[in-house]
Scaffold this motif. Structure first.
Motif, PDB file in Angstrom:
ATOM      1  N   ASN A   1      -8.097  20.748  19.939  1.00 41.61           N
ATOM      2  CA  ASN A   1      -9.247  19.904  19.640  1.00 41.61           C
ATOM      3  C   ASN A   1      -9.949  20.458  18.406  1.00 41.61           C
ATOM      4  OD1 ASN A   1     -10.905  22.043  20.529  1.00 41.61           O
ATOM      5  ND2 ASN A   1     -10.941  21.222  22.633  1.00 41.61           N
ATOM      6  N   GLU A   2     -11.168  20.058  18.170  1.00 41.00           N
ATOM      7  CA  GLU A   2     -11.833  20.459  16.922  1.00 41.00           C
ATOM      8  C   GLU A   2     -12.067  21.963  16.835  1.00 41.00           C
ATOM      9  OE1 GLU A   2     -12.266  18.633  14.372  1.00 41.00           O
ATOM     10  OE2 GLU A   2     -11.608  16.767  15.345  1.00 41.00           O
TER      11      GLU A   2
ATOM     12  N   PRO B   1      -6.446  18.501  15.499  1.00 37.29           N
ATOM     13  CA  PRO B   1      -6.181  17.178  16.084  1.00 37.29           C
ATOM     14  C   PRO B   1      -5.444  16.238  15.134  1.00 37.29           C
ATOM     15  CG  PRO B   1      -8.400  17.880  16.593  1.00 37.29           C
ATOM     16  CD  PRO B   1      -7.867  18.879  15.623  1.00 37.29           C
ATOM     17  N   ALA B   2      -5.800  16.241  13.865  1.00 40.03           N
ATOM     18  CA  ALA B   2      -5.159  15.319  12.923  1.00 40.03           C
ATOM     19  C   ALA B   2      -3.682  15.647  12.770  1.00 40.03           C
ATOM     20  CB  ALA B   2      -5.858  15.403  11.560  1.00 40.03           C
ATOM     21  N   GLU B   3      -3.370  16.927  12.659  1.00 32.83           N
ATOM     22  CA  GLU B   3      -1.968  17.328  12.480  1.00 32.83           C
ATOM     23  C   GLU B   3      -1.142  17.023  13.730  1.00 32.83           C
ATOM     24  OE1 GLU B   3      -4.390  19.428   9.545  1.00 32.83           O
ATOM     25  OE2 GLU B   3      -4.563  19.277  11.737  1.00 32.83           O
TER      26      GLU B   3
ATOM     27  N   PRO C   1      -2.754   9.073  19.295  1.00 32.00           N
ATOM     28  CA  PRO C   1      -4.115   9.297  18.782  1.00 32.00           C
ATOM     29  C   PRO C   1      -4.781  10.568  19.295  1.00 32.00           C
ATOM     30  CG  PRO C   1      -4.090   7.496  20.362  1.00 32.00           C
ATOM     31  CD  PRO C   1      -2.667   7.833  20.101  1.00 32.00           C
ATOM     32  N   LYS C   2      -4.402  11.042  20.497  1.00 30.92           N
ATOM     33  CA  LYS C   2      -5.083  12.204  21.087  1.00 30.92           C
ATOM     34  C   LYS C   2      -4.070  13.315  21.398  1.00 30.92           C
ATOM     35  CE  LYS C   2      -8.418   9.184  23.432  1.00 30.92           C
ATOM     36  NZ  LYS C   2      -8.939   8.775  24.757  1.00 30.92           N
ATOM     37  N   PRO C   3      -4.417  14.560  21.080  1.00 34.85           N
ATOM     38  CA  PRO C   3      -3.499  15.666  21.377  1.00 34.85           C
ATOM     39  C   PRO C   3      -3.127  15.768  22.851  1.00 34.85           C
ATOM     40  CG  PRO C   3      -5.157  16.405  19.813  1.00 34.85           C
ATOM     41  CD  PRO C   3      -5.570  15.029  20.275  1.00 34.85           C
TER      42      PRO C   3
ATOM     43  N   TYR D   1       0.701   2.477  25.402  1.00 32.96           N
ATOM     44  CA  TYR D   1       0.092   2.351  26.737  1.00 32.96           C
ATOM     45  C   TYR D   1      -0.921   3.457  27.055  1.00 32.96           C
ATOM     46  CZ  TYR D   1       3.436  -1.347  27.669  1.00 32.96           C
ATOM     47  OH  TYR D   1       4.142  -2.531  27.622  1.00 32.96           O
ATOM     48  N   GLY D   2      -0.944   4.499  26.268  1.00 34.44           N
ATOM     49  CA  GLY D   2      -1.984   5.520  26.430  1.00 34.44           C
ATOM     50  C   GLY D   2      -1.655   6.650  27.373  1.00 34.44           C
TER      51      GLY D   2
END
Length: 964
Positions: A144-145, A164-166, A174-176, A211-212
């Motif tokens: 996370n950040e 997170p971006a990498e 979209p989310k680690p 689907y998340g």
């Protein structure tokens, strides 16, 4: 300053380092594979230098099953057994962490991933920036950040830090935390997580992006088609199981404060020894300073006895205490208090396995252990103490001093103990008159021959007192030497033994005198030094109670009581006597060497046809291999430079004169710097003599070693090297130097141990063994043996004791390998029982785990059953050599004890002053020559009864060269 927490995945980094060097393993000169250890140290140092972490720890797995194994028995089941070399390396990585004062974290039932996950989640709440140092992709789910993935450099590709971006870009979600769902579908072959059949990484990422989560995907399988829909519906529970297996547990019950992970000052002295042990020269300089050299001893501005300079950190600084081949299985994060009974809590090693007790995971300290330490300051208190001591049959004592140098050390205090958890401390004023008066008070008990004296590294204490005029009498028991016989492969420092045997961490010396700018022991406040010193005596007393029965269990009583303990006093006397050196002779020799070095340099430049720096490996390599092209495919170092070390040049010497001259130049340069220029500075002004210090436990074979200065390595094989001996002279005109040297003692021991008829006959008939061997191997009459034949036979004779191979013999003799193999084969045909002895010795070692000398001194060989051929081969060579070299060492020690006793009993003025391998040197009082010659020869020849005649070569002269 921002708090930066770095958590290292210890096992992953160790595996990564081990396999990174798989094609070209890093090994010590003894063949020990240090690839994993080297790579781990390198990663750690680079990280510390670059990132300057404020908090640091290393997490490890344990062998205990986790919830994942319980839920899915095949979890990680496909993994091959850990490589043997890596099994050996892991405890040394723990040792490194201990010395670096970096907590090593582990907890049964949880993986390193879970420990790291739990700590980074805690750290987020306390304002840390956290970095997970690992090549493992699973950790991506935690990013996370403020928690980042830190992938160390590999193959020069640089480090990678993923936020997170990498992570989102790499995995396509979209989310680690959605990495968990990808792994649930895709699976993870490294952990044997099966995933869902037919779904690969790209499909898994695409589905989770859409689907998340796995659960939402399974709720919408009706929207899918074909085999994908069928597989997901058929394996829905498997997908859920795989998600649980892939999820890092961030709720591990760690009884740990993040403050405990604060960076601490490392144990510099311990690291110096560690790097020397594993031959890490470059890394050693980074760890302990630019002055680091292999084997170098550290001497700071303030010295204290060596047993106190390498103390481990206290229990609150260590969450894991390493030390054996297996990490402890108990929780090291929430340990139970160790028992007050010293025998509880420390595993007893199996007989004959050579292992130390398992480490105690909850180390007690003086702060949490009931004890009764008293200080005797007044005359009445000292009288009370002396009255108690005089009634005892045994007590432990220790000295506190201002220096490691026994000749100049001032006494700061004496400590005594004769009961566990009890002790006395007697401060000694620095005023010489007052110090002498107090020492005189204790002379009676110290010189009482009816009372046994116990100590750790007792030779130091006895030497200090001897120089101060007190000659301690009575039986002695040295716990350091006792442990060296019980467990020769392990460390023998008092603090280490206290930790593994007693579960107790003594007060570190740094707590008294500091580390960066240490003060003198005489400046330490009385209450602090009293507790420290009394604790030393107390701990040593307790260790004696544990080690004494182990001597019997390991069959070491004879070696301890009849060889090593009597030898202590002999060595003290020799060290105190010292030897006279002619500084003028050394000065003249230095001038000669300077002239020779200059001439050799000019000759080398002429042969090269170019001026270059002989001390530059790069320039030397270019001259030898690019300009002169001495070989077609020269060896190179890991950095890509041409290898120009001693071994490489020795192998190339027959090919070109320039190489021979370079070797001569190096020899002359070393002689000048190491001996001619340096020895005069070691003369002790009050005596005008050089006083070396002998060590009894450095060599596992039992051979003595010397330091400050090292007189064991004075060269004797070259004419130039022998000139150093000319500077060692008799003490005065009434004396000569007498040299007594065992002749071919190791070959005679081989003959005695193997009972080979051919070897026995050669020695019993007085033949030159090398000529006799050459005659047999080459099938000629002894009178027809050429110099070359004898030289080759000599190399085979001595090489057999070290398990020499055809390759090694070929290199040493400069002959084809086939010819060398033929020589060895012929040797064993002629001396068949020698080969039988070698085979029998290896078989004994494999069955028992150790080999032993004629006296019973043992060497344990944990690698003798190794499946790794290189590792096993090294152990086999040690198995062959140790009974031979160790018996020779024991023989000369016994001779020294008997000669010393006879000299004193007869009231002779001759003194034994040096022991160099198989040679003894005496300051011989001229009128005693005949008597001393007969005495020395008799005791040396009859030290150990062997079925072969023992020969002693003797000579006298004004200097050592003439005598030898």
């Amino acid at each position: 300053m921002a708090k930066k927490l770095f958590l290292l995945d210890g096992m992953a980094l160790a595996y990564r380092a081990h396999f990174a060097f798989m094609q070209r393993p890093i090994r010590t000169s003894q063949g020990v594979n240090t690839s994993a250890l080297f790579g781990f140290v390198l990663t750690l140092l680079d990280l510390i230098d670059r990132e300057k972490p404020t908090h640091l720890a290393v997490a490890f797995d344990t062998s205990a099953p986790t919830q994942r194994h319980i839920e899915f028995p095949d979890y990680k089941a496909q993994r091959e057994a850990m490589p043997e070399d890596l099994v050996v390396a892991i405890p040394n990585i723990y040792r490194l962490c201990e010395l670096m004062r970096i907590p090593a974290l582990k907890l049964d039932g949880y993986e390193a991933d879970d420990i790291i996950g739990t700590l980074v989640r805690r750290a987020e709440k306390e304002g840390f920036n956290s970095y997970m140092v690992t090549p493992d992709k699973d950790f991506s789910q935690l990013v996370n950040e403020t928690t980042l993935l830190y992938k160390p450099s590999r193959s020069g590709d640089g480090i990678e830090i993923h936020g997170p971006a990498e992570i989102s870009a790499k995995w396509g979600v979209p989310k680690p935390e959605q990495v968990i769902d990808i792994l649930a579908l895709w699976g993870d072959a490294s952990d044997n997580i099966p995933g869902v059949p037919g779904i690969g990484e790209k499909t898994a990422a695409k589905l989770i992006a859409q689907y998340g989560s796995v659960e939402n995907l399974l709720a919408h399988t009706s929207e899918l088609k074909g085999k994908l829909k069928e597989n997901l519906e058929t394996h829905a529970e498997q997908a859920r199981l795989c998600r649980r297996l892939a999820t890092i547990n961030v709720s591990v019950p760690l009884e740990l404060d993040l403050d405990q992970l604060t960076r601490r000052e490392p144990d510099s002295e311990g690291l110096r020894s560690f790097c020397s042990e594993f031959e890490f020269t470059t890394l050693g300089r980074r760890l302990v300073g630019a002055d680091f050299k292999i084997g170098q001893r550290s001497t700071g501005p303030v010295e204290t006895p060596s047993r106190k300079t390498s103390r481990a950190s206290s229990a609150d600084e260590l969450l894991l205490f390493p030390g054996t081949s297996e990490p402890p299985k108990e929780s090291t994060l929430s340990p139970e208090a160790a028992s007050d009974n010293p025998s509880e809590g420390s595993a007893d090693p199996a007989p004959g396995d050579g292992s130390s007790p398992s480490p105690i995971t909850a180390l007690r300290t003086v702060a949490d252990t009931p004890h009764h330490y008293q200080v005797a300051v007044t005359p009445e208190e000292r009288r009370q103490l002396m009255a108690e001591l005089s009634q005892l049959t045994s007590f432990c004592f220790d000295t506190e001093t201002t220096s490691l140098d026994t000749k100049t050390a001032r006494l700061v205090g004496l400590s005594f103990s004769w009961k566990a958890h009890s002790g006395w401390y007697v401060p000694v004023p620095q005023d010489p008159a007052q110090a002498s008066a107090i020492l005189a008070e204790f002379r009676g008990v110290l010189e009482n021959s009816a009372i046994e004296k116990i100590g750790h590294n007792l030779k130091y204490d006895l030497s200090v007192l001897s120089w101060l005029g007190v000659n301690v009498q009575g039986p002695i028991f040295d716990t350091m030497i006792a442990h060296a016989l019980v467990d020769p492969e392990m460390r023998h420092g008092m603090d280490y033994l206290s930790q593994i045997y007693l579960g107790y961490s003594p007060v570190p010396i740094s707590k008294l005198i500091g580390e960066k700018d240490p003060i003198c022991m005489s400046q330490v406040p009385l209450d602090q030094i009293a507790e420290y010193a009394a604790e030393d005596a107390d701990i040593t007393w307790q260790l004696r109670q544990l080690l004494e029965p182990k001597l019997k269990e390991r069959g070491q009583e004879k070696v301890f009581y009849e060889i090593e303990m009597p030898l202590v006093r002999v060595l003290i006397g020799m060290e105190k006597e010292g030897i006279r050196i002619d500084s003028n002779a050394l000065d003249q020799f230095a001038k000669q060497l300077t002239h020779d070095i200059g001439e050799l340099q000019q000759t080398i430049q002429n042969l090269a046809g170019i001026d270059f720096n002989l001390n530059s490996p790069k320039q030397l390599g270019e001259v030898l291999f690019e300009r002169l092209k001495i070989v077609d495919k020269p060896k190179k170092t890991k950095t890509g430079q041409y290898a120009t070390n001693e071994q490489v040049l020795s192998d190339l010497a027959p090919r070109h004169e320039i190489v021979r001259r370079i070797l001569e130049h190096r020899t002359a340069t070393k002689l000048k710097s190491t001996y001619a220029d340096t020895l005069p500075s070691t003369i002790f002004p009050p005596t005008g003599r050089v006083h070396t210090t002998y060590q009894q436990i450095l060599a596992i074979t039992g051979r003595l070693s010397s330091h400050d200065p090292n007189l064991q390595n004075i060269p004797i094989r070259t004419d130039l090297g022998q000139e150093i001996r000319r500077a060692f002279v008799a003490r005065d005109p009434d004396h000569l130097l007498l040299s007594a040297d065992y002749s071919q003692i190791e070959l005679r021991i081989i003959a005695a141990l193997s009972q080979d008829p051919g070897m026995l006959e050669a020695f019993q008939s007085g033949l030159d063994i090398h000529t006799a061997t050459a005659a047999r191997v080459y099938g000629v009459m002894p009178q027809l043996v050429s110099d070359e034949m004898r030289r080759n036979a000599k190399m085979v004779n001595f090489g057999i004791a070290y398990g020499i191979s055809a390759f090694g013999l070929a290199q040493r003799l400069g002959i084809p390998r086939a010819e060398a193999a033929g020589l060895i084969d012929n040797y064993f045909r002629q001396y068949s029982r020698t080969q039988g002895y070698i085979q029998d010795t290896i078989a004994f070692a494999q069955q028992n785990g150790y080999v032993q000398t004629v006296t019973g001194r043992r060497r344990y060989l944990p690698d003798i059953r190794s499946t790794n051929a290189t590792t096993r081969g090294a152990a086999e060579r040690n198995a062959i050599n140790m009974p031979i070299q160790g018996t020779a060492a024991d023989m000369i020690k016994i001779a020294m004890i008997r000669i010393d006793a006879a000299i004193r009993e007869r009231g002779l003025r001759t003194r034994m002053i040096l022991q160099i391998h198989d040679e003894l040197v005496f300051d011989l009082y001229r009128p005693e020559e005949a008597e001393v010659r007969a005495l020395v020869e008799s005791e040396m020849r009859n030290a150990l009864p062997l079925a072969v005649p023992i020969a002693v070569e003797m000579g006298v002269g004004e200097n050592w060269l003439e005598a030898h």
